[in-house]
Design an enzyme around this catalytic site. Structure first.
Site, PDB file in Angstrom:
ATOM      1  CE  LYS A 173      -1.319   2.142   3.648  1.00  0.00           C
ATOM      2  NZ  LYS A 173      -1.535   2.684   4.702  1.00  0.00           N
ATOM      3  NE  ARG A 189       3.477  12.171   6.993  1.00  0.00           N
ATOM      4  CZ  ARG A 189       3.265  13.055   7.354  1.00  0.00           C
ATOM      5  NH1 ARG A 189       1.957  14.353   8.055  1.00  0.00           N
ATOM      6  NH2 ARG A 189       4.827  14.205   7.037  1.00  0.00           N
ATOM      7  NE  ARG A 241       2.651  10.041  10.426  1.00  0.00           N
ATOM      8  CZ  ARG A 241       1.704   8.710   9.797  1.00  0.00           C
ATOM      9  NH1 ARG A 241       0.615   8.896  10.294  1.00  0.00           N
ATOM     10  NH2 ARG A 241       2.214   8.117   8.443  1.00  0.00           N
ATOM     11  N   PRO A 242       4.316  16.875  10.657  1.00  0.00           N
ATOM     12  CG  PRO A 242       6.301  17.823  11.016  1.00  0.00           C
ATOM     13  CD  PRO A 242       5.113  16.034  11.227  1.00  0.00           C
ATOM     14  CB  VAL A 243       3.775  18.771   5.667  1.00  0.00           C
ATOM     15  CG1 VAL A 243       3.020  17.226   5.349  1.00  0.00           C
ATOM     16  CG2 VAL A 243       2.885  19.934   5.942  1.00  0.00           C
ATOM     17  CG  ASP A 244       8.411  20.464   8.879  1.00  0.00           C
ATOM     18  OD1 ASP A 244       8.493  19.587   9.132  1.00  0.00           O
ATOM     19  OD2 ASP A 244      10.144  20.710   8.968  1.00  0.00           O
ATOM     20  CD  GLN A 245      12.385  18.901   6.302  1.00  0.00           C
ATOM     21  OE1 GLN A 245      13.827  18.245   5.751  1.00  0.00           O
ATOM     22  NE2 GLN A 245      12.729  19.551   7.087  1.00  0.00           N
ATOM     23  CG  ASP A 247       4.112   1.678   8.940  1.00  0.00           C
ATOM     24  OD1 ASP A 247       3.889   2.488   9.800  1.00  0.00           O
ATOM     25  OD2 ASP A 247       4.203   2.292   7.890  1.00  0.00           O
ATOM     26  NE  ARG A 281      -5.801   5.010   6.903  1.00  0.00           N
ATOM     27  CZ  ARG A 281      -5.733   5.559   7.268  1.00  0.00           C
ATOM     28  NH1 ARG A 281      -5.417   5.721   8.328  1.00  0.00           N
ATOM     29  NH2 ARG A 281      -4.226   6.129   6.787  1.00  0.00           N
TER      30      ARG A 281
END
Length: 431
Positions: A25, A96, A125-129, A308, A399
């Protein structure tokens, strides 16, 4: 429709037989998003029928992609024209991986509007990168109405240096860089198998990507990508879950359609516990019928032990005599399964965000899944426990695990689900 009803398991049974591992997945989702980059049709083979896949397909449909299931797990995608650059907020907020459409839209249209992504909430779980990478390649990124609005005039070019290893950030940067006449270098890139799979797919369509699987990736932009066929790699997380199931139930199982080299950290830890692992080609046999011993587990970026699979191994270790210590360096707050394992009699302590697990027998009861992997952990604990367990919150299992109940029953598990449905038909037209 997928069945989200509770699952009931009568535990304490050894399992036996063979399980074919599905395609990944986590590898399929970025490849699906990458189909936005070409006006030609692509056909993907081995796409798992999971709710996360359906959500991303709904996002893609809103952007102009047509899709058709042309086989049980074969998916045809065609985006002759991007009709919208605004990803639907209500869908992006569910998962995400939907954020990956941002890089693809930037590359093909020069503009993208995407809200902050949702998904499992076990840790920040930020997306700044991701945003840093877009800016480093020449994009302007601003926050507008609660969404990220990115524009790219001309071709992506420049050098991206990530502050930390990020699978999704590396993938989004690759998607943004493949079209045009610019060159992009990505340093401190993730070497994860899902990054390599995406690079293989893009290269199969005519992209020029070198270095995937190393920490430096170089991309030479091309005017356009063609269509084609591609097969998704096997799911190492699903394979790790079934290996943990075999060990927790003290069983002998054979897993087919695996890439053993992707699972070295998991199989190595199982060998440390005393399980017998045999590998031949794309097959792994595990025999865990002898006594197992406690071990310590620390997660880190691939090729180290995967985050995971951490909750599943925590559930396994809760069945093994002795004391184990589990530390998750990727998502330290990924401990939502601990309270539910307590309900089953597990002796697991949290010292800060470190799990101290004193293994012993588990007892069946009713538990609640709150994300994909803690749901899998609860299935493992229920299969090992004495008595009957009911697992609620199976929407999360849908999921990450296709037809989990049927596949476990086929190897001898006493498992059932209220309102069980027949398998999906071989071909379902959805274009």
């Amino acid at each position: 429709m997928l069945n989200d009803s509770p699952i009931t398991i009568v535990g304490g049974r050894q399992l036996h037989g063979e399980i074919a591992i599905n395609a990944s997945k986590n590898a399929a989702l970025p490849v699906i998003a990458a189909a936005l980059l070409t006006a030609e049709p692509v056909t993907l083979h081995g796409v798992p029928r999971l709710s996360d896949v359906y959500i991303l397909l709904d996002v893609m449909a809103a952007l102009g992609t047509h899709h058709t299931w042309v086989g049980a797990n074969s998916l045809r995608l065609h985006t002759p024209a991007v009709t919208c650059v605004i990803a639907p907020d209500e869908l992006v907020g569910k998962m995400r991986a939907t954020f990956l459409v941002m890089g693809a839209l930037l590359a093909r249209q020069g503009e993208a509007v995407v809200a902050p992504p949702g998904g499992c909430t076990f840790s920040q779980r930020p997306v700044d990168q991701h945003l840093k990478a877009f800016r480093a390649m020449g994009a302007e990124v601003r926050v507008d109405g609660g969404a990220y609005h990115a524009t790219l005039r001309g071709s992506a070019s420049g050098s991206v240096v990530f502050d930390l290893l990020t699978v999704g950030g590396t993938q989004n940067a690759m998607l943004a860089a493949v079209l045009g006449d610019g060159d992009v270098t990505i340093d401190n890139a993730s070497i994860d198998t899902d990054v390599m799979c995406l690079a293989d797919f893009l290269n199969s369509l005519g992209a020029v990507i070198e270095g995937a699987g190393t920490h430096t990736i170089r991309i030479e932009g091309v005017p356009a990508l063609r269509g084609g066929d591609f097969r998704i790699i096997p799911d190492r997380i699903e394979a790790g879950t079934f290996l943990a199931i075999a060990a927790a139930t003290r069983s002998r199982l054979t897993l087919t359609n695996v890439i053993p080299s992707h699972l070295r950290a998991v199989t190595g830890k199982l060998r440390d516990m005393g399980a017998v692992i045999l590998e031949t080609g794309d097959v792994i046999m595990i025999d865990a019928r002898d006594e197992l011993r406690a071990v310590n587990v620390t997660t880190s970026e691939y090729p180290a032990f995967p985050t995971d699979v951490q909750p599943q191994f925590s559930a396994l270790l809760a069945t093994v005599g002795g004391t184990s210590v589990v530390v998750d360096r990727i998502y330290p707050g990924r401990t939502t399964h601990v309270a539910q394992l307590h309900r089953m009699g597990a002796r697991a302590e949290l010292m800060g965000e470190t799990q101290i697990i004193h293994g012993g027998p588990l007892q069946g009861t009713t538990v609640q899944a709150t994300n994909i992997r803690d749901g899998a952990a609860l299935v493992i604990a229920a299969l090992a426990a004495e008595g009957e367990s009911t697992i609620e919150g199976t929407v999360y299992l849908n999921r990450g695990y296709e037809r989990l109940v049927d596949r476990l029953r086929a190897v001898g598990a006493d498992i059932r689900q209220c309102g069980e449905q027949a398998a999906l038909p071989f071909a379902v037209a959805m274009e």
